[in-house]
Write a protein that holds these residues in place. Sequence first.
Motif, short mmCIF file in Angstrom:
data_model
loop_
_atom_site.label_atom_id
_atom_site.label_comp_id
_atom_site.label_asym_id
_atom_site.label_seq_id
_atom_site.Cartn_x
_atom_site.Cartn_y
_atom_site.Cartn_z
N LYS A 165 57.02 68.70 -12.47
CA LYS A 165 57.91 68.15 -11.45
C LYS A 165 57.16 67.52 -10.28
O LYS A 165 57.35 66.35 -9.96
N VAL A 166 56.33 68.32 -9.61
CA VAL A 166 55.66 67.84 -8.41
C VAL A 166 54.35 68.59 -8.18
O VAL A 166 54.23 69.75 -8.58
N ALA A 167 53.40 67.90 -7.57
CA ALA A 167 52.13 68.54 -7.17
C ALA A 167 51.73 67.99 -5.81
O ALA A 167 51.87 66.79 -5.55
N HIS A 168 51.28 68.87 -4.94
CA HIS A 168 50.87 68.52 -3.58
C HIS A 168 49.38 68.80 -3.43
O HIS A 168 48.92 69.89 -3.81
N PHE A 169 48.66 67.85 -2.85
CA PHE A 169 47.22 67.95 -2.71
C PHE A 169 46.77 67.61 -1.30
O PHE A 169 47.41 66.81 -0.62
N ASP A 170 45.65 68.20 -0.89
CA ASP A 170 44.90 67.71 0.27
C ASP A 170 43.95 66.65 -0.28
O ASP A 170 43.34 66.85 -1.33
N TRP A 171 43.84 65.55 0.43
CA TRP A 171 42.94 64.47 0.01
C TRP A 171 41.65 64.57 0.82
O TRP A 171 41.69 64.71 2.04
N GLY A 172 40.51 64.51 0.13
CA GLY A 172 39.21 64.50 0.80
C GLY A 172 39.04 65.68 1.72
O GLY A 172 39.09 66.83 1.30
N ASP A 173 38.88 65.38 3.00
CA ASP A 173 38.63 66.42 4.00
C ASP A 173 39.90 67.11 4.50
O ASP A 173 39.84 67.93 5.40
N GLY A 174 41.05 66.74 3.93
CA GLY A 174 42.29 67.40 4.30
C GLY A 174 43.06 66.71 5.41
O GLY A 174 44.11 67.19 5.82
#
Length: 102
Positions: free
Chosen positions: A39-48
């Motif tokens: 359904k969905v995925a949430h991520f921090d990108w790079g340094d957040g």
Amino acid sequence: SKTVGVPIEVLFDAFVDERTRSQWLADGSMSLRTSQPGKVAHFDWGDGQTRVNVTFQEKAPAKATAFVDHERLVDPDQAETAKAAWKDRLATLKSFLESTSV
């Protein structure tokens, strides 16, 4: 967004599984925050400093779409740069998955 000729589970795993993700995402890093399988995925990108949210939609048994939303970008220029980069990344992802899922 990008529609890929693989089952939704394969597309989802391409984002959340670090080893698989490293095979198509060469120009950045994402750290998984939370997810709901298929359904969905949430991520921090790079340094957040920014976040990437990916929503998945099944189109057919062997076809699914990933919708990418890159949040917290500081200005319109950064947003345009990110949009172009994600277009390339998703094209790479599609090629990778469709060539390995034969």
